[in-house]
Design an enzyme around this catalytic site. Sequence first.
Site, PDB file in Angstrom:
ATOM      1  N   ASP A   1       0.849  -1.175   0.000  1.00 40.03           N
ATOM      2  CA  ASP A   1       0.000   0.000   0.000  1.00 40.03           C
ATOM      3  C   ASP A   1       0.895   1.239   0.000  1.00 40.03           C
ATOM      4  OD1 ASP A   1      -2.273   1.539  -0.011  1.00 40.03           O
ATOM      5  OD2 ASP A   1      -3.249   0.435   1.615  1.00 40.03           O
ATOM      6  N   ALA A   2       0.311   2.358  -0.398  1.00 42.34           N
ATOM      7  CA  ALA A   2       1.100   3.570  -0.603  1.00 42.34           C
ATOM      8  C   ALA A   2       1.733   4.052   0.701  1.00 42.34           C
ATOM      9  CB  ALA A   2       0.225   4.669  -1.198  1.00 42.34           C
TER      10      ALA A   2
END
Length: 945
Positions: free
Chosen positions: A243-244
């Site tokens: 995930d970012a």
Amino acid sequence: MTEQTPPTPPFRDQRLPFAKRIDDLLSRLTLDEKIGFLHQFTPAVERLGVDAFRTGQEALHGVAWMGPATVFPQAVGLGATWNTDLVRRVGEAVSKETRAMRARDDRVGLNVWSPTVNLLRHPLWGRNEEGYSEDPKLTSAIATAYTRGLRGDHPTYWRTAPVLKHWLAHNNETGRDVTSSSVRPRVLHEYDLRAFRETVEAGATAGVMPAYNLVNGRPNHVSPYLREHLRTWTDDDLLVCSDAGAPSNLVDSEHYFDTHEEATAAALLAGVDSFTDHGTDSSKITARVRGALDKGLLSESDIDTAVRRQLSVRFRLGEFDPEYDPHAPTRDFDTPAHRALAQEAAEQAVVLLKNSAGLLPLAPDTRIAVVGLLADECKLDWYSGSLIHRSTPLEGLYERFGAERVEFAEGVDRVLLRTGTGAFLYVPEADAADEVRGAEGALDPALLAGRTDLPPLTTDATGTEFALVDWGAGVLTLRAPDGRYLSVAEDGRVRASADQPGGWIVQETFHLEPHENGHLLRHIGTGRHVSVAADDVRVAEENPEIFEIVLVERGEDAVARVAAQADVVLVVAGNDPHINGRETEDRTTLALPAHQERLLRAASAANPHTVLALISAYPYAVDHASLPAMLWTSHGGQSAGTALARVLAGDVSPAGRLPQTWYADDADLPDLLDYDVIGSRQTYLYFEGTPLFPFGHGLSYASFSYAGLKTRTAEGALHVSFTVTNTGDMAADEVAQLYARAVDPAVPRPRRELLAHRRVRLAPGERAELSFEVPLSAFGFWDVARSGWRREPGPYELLAGASSQDVRLRTTVLLDGEGSAPRPVLQRGLSAPDFDEQSGIAIVDRTRTSGDAVTPAQGRSGELVYRDCDLGAGVTRVTATVSGDGAVEVSLDGGPPLAVLTAEAPDGDPYDYSTRSAGIIAEGVRDVHLRLRGPLRLAHVGFSG
């Protein structure tokens, strides 16, 4: 001399299997090139003719963030259809639009980060809109359908490559990168892993994305479950995309590792193959990988493993075989078929919650008052595309019933804002040329981010009348008469510039704060107050303006006025998907905002024929005793209003079903961070109270009868059949649901559990026989005594009907299985997390790389119970593997402590375990109780003679 054509490299040879082609390409890449592949934005390798590639394209309910696209209902709305065929077709349409959009914009990616299969365990989760259901069986069925649509049906080449989000046990936004979900083995296997497993095993999933949170004290991005579970479910090379920003969180916010080199190496070794961090700048990640290599934390073969998985996805997407790719660029974008599908999905998502007086459907000549904050809105959420077409409930009713039969009152408070000088806030008129629109007339998504080309607010003697909406918790929006919301851009000026509230940090929300004889207006996005200068209005650290709020009209008065003149009042209430419950922000209550409660009461008082239509991303607790009818749908995308109007008119019989329990009160809910669905009796599986509306609930304009429940067991499955007949006078869908429960379980089991379902359309008088094949494994549970699945022999009740509580048929079947046996503690001891019951305990990581241990949740005390432990003819010694500081008290059957084992390393490494022992005299089959005192970690307990 004739120049010879260089031979085709094997990785370009379509005749070879993908595995050999990947090996060939991998062997041609340099180490630096392979390291470059580990970032989300993979650069091109021009010398080999390999294009640039990026992982990640949001496609939750349509192509997101890339401009105009067909917008389907939110994921929770798709879950409410209970229709796997429909959801597969939606996924197919989304994948076709992805390909079509990529043909004209290479920023559009084919590795789509969707669907979200996190279970809707807790209705206050801010991202409730992104999941399908609280039930793992329904979630996996809907997710599998969507991934099959996204993948396409070609046996070799995928249209898009779906990645499931968010692994694992992720249901809270508050502190999401630092909170740990304590998930005991039964909940892990029976609940959280199950939705992922069944979807992966269906064969249309390209990978998963780990979640921001920790599970049992360990960040998901270094979870051993990726190796121990996920990768054992399929032979495919699954791509794990971070995930970012999560890779950096391992050091920066979670402090799980001391250096980014350690963290990056640990994530890669755990199974993360693509790092989404620092946007398009790959330099930091590649430097960390290179640093980890230099320190011996990684080998080149570790990098090869990750790159191979990425290449596997790229080959399956047809990147290296463009001449053979069956999904070559098409014009399948905003087609009539996709528009019709968006309307069909929106219609199928509508749930009729109540219709006690038969008020619905409405007669064609009904005079309707349409009121409420969402009555003339078509809301987008964070993962929506830009609307090409839109219909609001008001527009849908105008179209269906005629504008002359529909009266509208939004119900907002209309106010003037007077400054200390006596002047009023004023919105200058914008030049018509300032109206910037995108393709097909859609509002450009950039307009939501705060424009600076419009004139800022100023003041004059008469002012502008604003629509003031209180969305709850004191969060306000202010809207100008032309429909634009007040918004703050990067230059700090306040303008009427936004079509809707939106953005990662919403710039259109405010707080009114009482101050002296007036109010300060604080902008939530910046935390600054509105300040009025001679030439403009802005937010600033100094000189806040004290406003007098001049009420021009109360929303309730406008609602009461139109309601009194109508045959029926439709109150459209719900949420704005960017406010008070969204990614990064959980809700705090199930209650409707007070403003909307007042409007509902005003409408009902003025006209008892009041229908409540909730359009929301999550459930609400609403006192509906005085309401004759009530509906719910998620934000339904571009066709939301048309769909709702057609359902209200009876053109379509509603057949949506609730994908999660609607609770009656906040008091029914556990703590948001309590992930033990068994121990705290969460979801319809275990909840023992009375819900507002139960899981699977939904009414129809038709009626249906159920008959002829039959069962037989053969070939490892239970075959179940029954008939459903439409006994009404209109064609309608029915969602038949099959549940089971263990009649006399030895351990806590679900009160009832969904085994299968089917949505079927029947004409009046038509009958259908529905057959289900349920594998006997569906009746098993995770037996902590043996750390494996076990089906308990005995009676199981089967329940067929229209919801989890509307049971029409039932029968009992006897199933064989494996009987229970005492825990063989002399041979295996007790793994601390394998408890039967606990109080005040949290599960934590045994080491940074593997295993679990337990600790008192608040560092004080907690208790564990292990049932039916076989101590044989007698034991004389007990040992405990512990770290930290504190004591473990051992007792039997709830009696007094028989032994105390002390850990004494208050300042030591929490992963530095030692073995403590004490004398004990016990025999036979007993319940072992362990009481933990102090901030210690317990990994294992053993007994010996």
